[in-house]
Design an enzyme around this catalytic site. Structure first.
Site, PDB file in Angstrom:
ATOM      1  N   HIS A  58       0.846  -1.202   0.000  1.00  0.00           N
ATOM      2  CA  HIS A  58       0.000   0.000   0.000  1.00  0.00           C
ATOM      3  C   HIS A  58       0.878   1.247   0.000  1.00  0.00           C
ATOM      4  O   HIS A  58       1.296   1.724   1.049  1.00  0.00           O
ATOM      5  CB  HIS A  58      -0.965   0.022   1.197  1.00  0.00           C
ATOM      6  CG  HIS A  58      -2.041   1.059   1.058  1.00  0.00           C
ATOM      7  ND1 HIS A  58      -3.387   0.773   1.100  1.00  0.00           N
ATOM      8  CD2 HIS A  58      -1.967   2.396   0.852  1.00  0.00           C
ATOM      9  CE1 HIS A  58      -4.085   1.880   0.928  1.00  0.00           C
ATOM     10  NE2 HIS A  58      -3.240   2.889   0.780  1.00  0.00           N
ATOM     11  N   HIS A  60       1.579   5.159  -2.288  1.00  0.00           N
ATOM     12  CA  HIS A  60       1.094   6.119  -3.290  1.00  0.00           C
ATOM     13  C   HIS A  60       2.327   6.848  -3.802  1.00  0.00           C
ATOM     14  O   HIS A  60       2.733   7.853  -3.233  1.00  0.00           O
ATOM     15  CB  HIS A  60       0.106   7.107  -2.664  1.00  0.00           C
ATOM     16  CG  HIS A  60      -1.141   6.471  -2.141  1.00  0.00           C
ATOM     17  ND1 HIS A  60      -2.181   6.099  -2.961  1.00  0.00           N
ATOM     18  CD2 HIS A  60      -1.501   6.110  -0.893  1.00  0.00           C
ATOM     19  CE1 HIS A  60      -3.140   5.546  -2.226  1.00  0.00           C
ATOM     20  NE2 HIS A  60      -2.748   5.537  -0.970  1.00  0.00           N
ATOM     21  N   LYS A 181      -9.196  -0.184  -7.161  1.00  0.00           N
ATOM     22  CA  LYS A 181      -9.261   0.362  -5.801  1.00  0.00           C
ATOM     23  C   LYS A 181     -10.582   1.122  -5.655  1.00  0.00           C
ATOM     24  O   LYS A 181     -10.926   1.936  -6.515  1.00  0.00           O
ATOM     25  CB  LYS A 181      -8.074   1.316  -5.597  1.00  0.00           C
ATOM     26  CG  LYS A 181      -8.085   2.117  -4.308  1.00  0.00           C
ATOM     27  CD  LYS A 181      -7.648   1.314  -3.109  1.00  0.00           C
ATOM     28  CE  LYS A 181      -7.660   2.153  -1.832  1.00  0.00           C
ATOM     29  NZ  LYS A 181      -6.623   3.205  -1.817  1.00  0.00           N
ATOM     30  N   HIS A 222     -10.548   0.676   0.434  1.00  0.00           N
ATOM     31  CA  HIS A 222     -10.215   1.507   1.592  1.00  0.00           C
ATOM     32  C   HIS A 222     -11.415   1.445   2.541  1.00  0.00           C
ATOM     33  O   HIS A 222     -12.530   1.763   2.130  1.00  0.00           O
ATOM     34  CB  HIS A 222      -9.969   2.939   1.087  1.00  0.00           C
ATOM     35  CG  HIS A 222     -10.098   4.002   2.106  1.00  0.00           C
ATOM     36  ND1 HIS A 222      -9.015   4.678   2.629  1.00  0.00           N
ATOM     37  CD2 HIS A 222     -11.185   4.513   2.723  1.00  0.00           C
ATOM     38  CE1 HIS A 222      -9.428   5.553   3.518  1.00  0.00           C
ATOM     39  NE2 HIS A 222     -10.741   5.483   3.588  1.00  0.00           N
ATOM     40  N   HIS A 242      -6.336  -0.641   5.444  1.00  0.00           N
ATOM     41  CA  HIS A 242      -6.433   0.005   6.774  1.00  0.00           C
ATOM     42  C   HIS A 242      -7.162  -0.907   7.773  1.00  0.00           C
ATOM     43  O   HIS A 242      -6.530  -1.557   8.565  1.00  0.00           O
ATOM     44  CB  HIS A 242      -7.061   1.405   6.742  1.00  0.00           C
ATOM     45  CG  HIS A 242      -6.652   2.232   5.565  1.00  0.00           C
ATOM     46  ND1 HIS A 242      -5.333   2.498   5.292  1.00  0.00           N
ATOM     47  CD2 HIS A 242      -7.362   2.823   4.569  1.00  0.00           C
ATOM     48  CE1 HIS A 242      -5.246   3.224   4.184  1.00  0.00           C
ATOM     49  NE2 HIS A 242      -6.468   3.427   3.720  1.00  0.00           N
ATOM     50  N   ASP A 314       1.214   3.432   3.184  1.00  0.00           N
ATOM     51  CA  ASP A 314       0.313   4.540   2.871  1.00  0.00           C
ATOM     52  C   ASP A 314       0.907   5.906   3.187  1.00  0.00           C
ATOM     53  O   ASP A 314       0.155   6.831   3.531  1.00  0.00           O
ATOM     54  CB  ASP A 314      -1.011   4.329   3.642  1.00  0.00           C
ATOM     55  CG  ASP A 314      -2.172   5.112   3.044  1.00  0.00           C
ATOM     56  OD1 ASP A 314      -2.122   5.440   1.843  1.00  0.00           O
ATOM     57  OD2 ASP A 314      -3.135   5.395   3.797  1.00  0.00           O
TER      58      ASP A 314
HETATM   59 ZN    ZN Z   1      -3.803   4.862   0.625  1.00  0.00          ZN
HETATM   60 ZN    ZN Z   2      -7.026   4.714   2.181  1.00  0.00          ZN
END
Ligand code: ZN
Ligand code: ZN
Length: 399
Positions: A58, A60, A181, A222, A242, A314
């Site tokens: 995870h 970005h 996603k 998410h 998460h 994340d």
């Molecule tokens: Zn994320």
């Molecule tokens: Zn998220």
């Protein structure tokens, strides 16, 4: 020969068993091999530990700031330049494969695969699907025009209604998405939603799952609360991102649906420590407390219940340098070996790359990490990249 290397006198860690074998490791043509030519580059490791290159499921890579609302007005070329630097640093931190949880596209993945810049293998999903006012809608209350046109650098795309989400999922699959996603609950870094909201109707989520499965892909959602997580699992989502507020029912659903949980504890830790310096708006910073403490309890509950857990971080903007601290946070409630599996074998299973990465088995990609110290005894070995002696990618020494 490219991608060929001989590692001598290594202690080879099998993450599946936690056992070490002493000996040599041959890399031939980018893969781990039984034996190889003797005239290749040789490194005498003098007893250093070799484990599979790490996997972060995870990230970005295009999130150059924690102020996600500013991304849609950022130049895509500027965001790409940032992403290349971020990915290069991930490689130095021992990560040889990352799964991007929205933002990265086929351009970045192709450029990495062609060797145009140094970085981990990149599995991307394109834009995350979000409902209006959902976690992927970066507009503030006062903004009406959407800025999520296809060429901007944002992380999400807004689609409402079964037909529109179907088209959006198909569009991301058309562009080569490795997974789809979706934003199935509120989040921290979004300006107008609440953490405890569920997002998307059951019909919309079902349609997205159906499109992903039709393409032999899967959906990652998410979601924070048990209400959002359980609903997503029941509708066929395979990867929960998460999951800080899960309950016992969630654990049952993870098991019965053969689903994975990707906690991302370090991002809350980092957001609390330094998020405001990196552009996280005050309104988002105040949401962090709601999820921070719950995250560790959720990990412990899931781990005890036998849920398949995968390493995720994340991190956003300047906080990326904390990527390895997730190892230390998880070790508060798990054994070092359990955390190592999350970043190797179990992560490979989630990514549908079982036997290809996350293992030292013959035939796997020769993506390796050579470290000083014993990570099974002391997770600090992986939590601090200063302990890394070499990073090897496809049989080539890259760090
Ligand atoms: Zn994320
Ligand atoms: Zn998220």
């Amino acid at each position: 020969m490219n991608g060929s290397l001989l590692l001598r006198n290594a202690r080879l860690l099998d993450p599946a068993t936690g056992e070490y074998t002493e000996g040599d490791l041959h890399c031939v043509d980018g893969r781990i091999a039984d034996e190889g030519p003797a005239d290749v580059r040789t490194l005498d490791l003098r007893g250093a530990v070799v484990l599979p290159g790490l996997i972060d499921a995870h990230v970005h890579v295009t999130a150059l700031t924690a102020d996600l609302g500013s991304l849609p007005s950022t130049s895509p070329s500027y965001a790409a330049a940032h992403a290349m630097r971020t990915m290069s640093q991930m490689l130095d931190r021992g990560f040889t494969t990352v799964r991007d949880a929205s933002g990265a596209d086929y351009g970045l993945a192709d450029a990495q695969a062609e060797g145009l810049f140094r970085g981990p293998r990149l599995l991307f999903c394109g834009r995350a699907l979000s409902q209006t006012g959902g976690h992927g809608d970066s507009r503030t209350r006062g903004a009406n025009a959407r800025e999520d046109h296809p060429c901007c650098a944002g992380l999400g795309r807004v689609a409402d209604g079964v037909d529109a989400v179907r088209a959006a999922a198909r569009d991301e699959l058309r562009k080569g998405a490795h997974h789809i996603k979706v934003m199935a609950s509120g989040g921290v870094a979004s300006p107008t939603d609440r953490i405890d909201s569920t997002q998307y109707s059951a019909d919309e989520l079902r349609a997205i799952v159906e499109e992903a499965e039709a393409a032999n892909r899967y959906v990652a959602a998410h979601a924070y609360t048990a209400r959002a997580v359980n609903r997503a699992l029941e509708l066929g989502v395979r990867s929960i991102e998460h999951g800080n507020l899960i309950d016992d029912r969630s654990v049952e659903l993870f098991l019965s649906h053969n689903a994975f949980l990707v906690p991302t504890l370090v991002t809350y830790w980092a957001l609390k420590e330094e998020g405001r310096e990196h552009g996280l708006p005050e309104s988002s910073w105040r949401k962090v407390d709601d999820v921070l403490g719950a995250g560790l309890a959720a990990l412990e509950r899931a781990s005890r219940g036998g849920v398949k857990l995968v390493y995720g971080t994340d991190l956003l903007g300047g906080m990326h340098r904390r990527q390895n601290h997730e190892f230390r946070l998880r070790a508060e409630v798990q054994t070092p070996l359990e955390v190592i599996r999350a970043a190797t074998t179990t992560a490979a299973d989630l990514l549908d790359l079982t036997g290809e990465i996350g293992t030292l088995a013959v035939g796997a990609h020769a993506d390796l990490l050579v470290v000083e110290g014993d990570p099974v005894e002391d997770i600090g070995v992986l939590a601090e990249p200063k302990n890394f002696r070499h990073v090897i990618q496809g049989g080539e020494l890259v760090a």
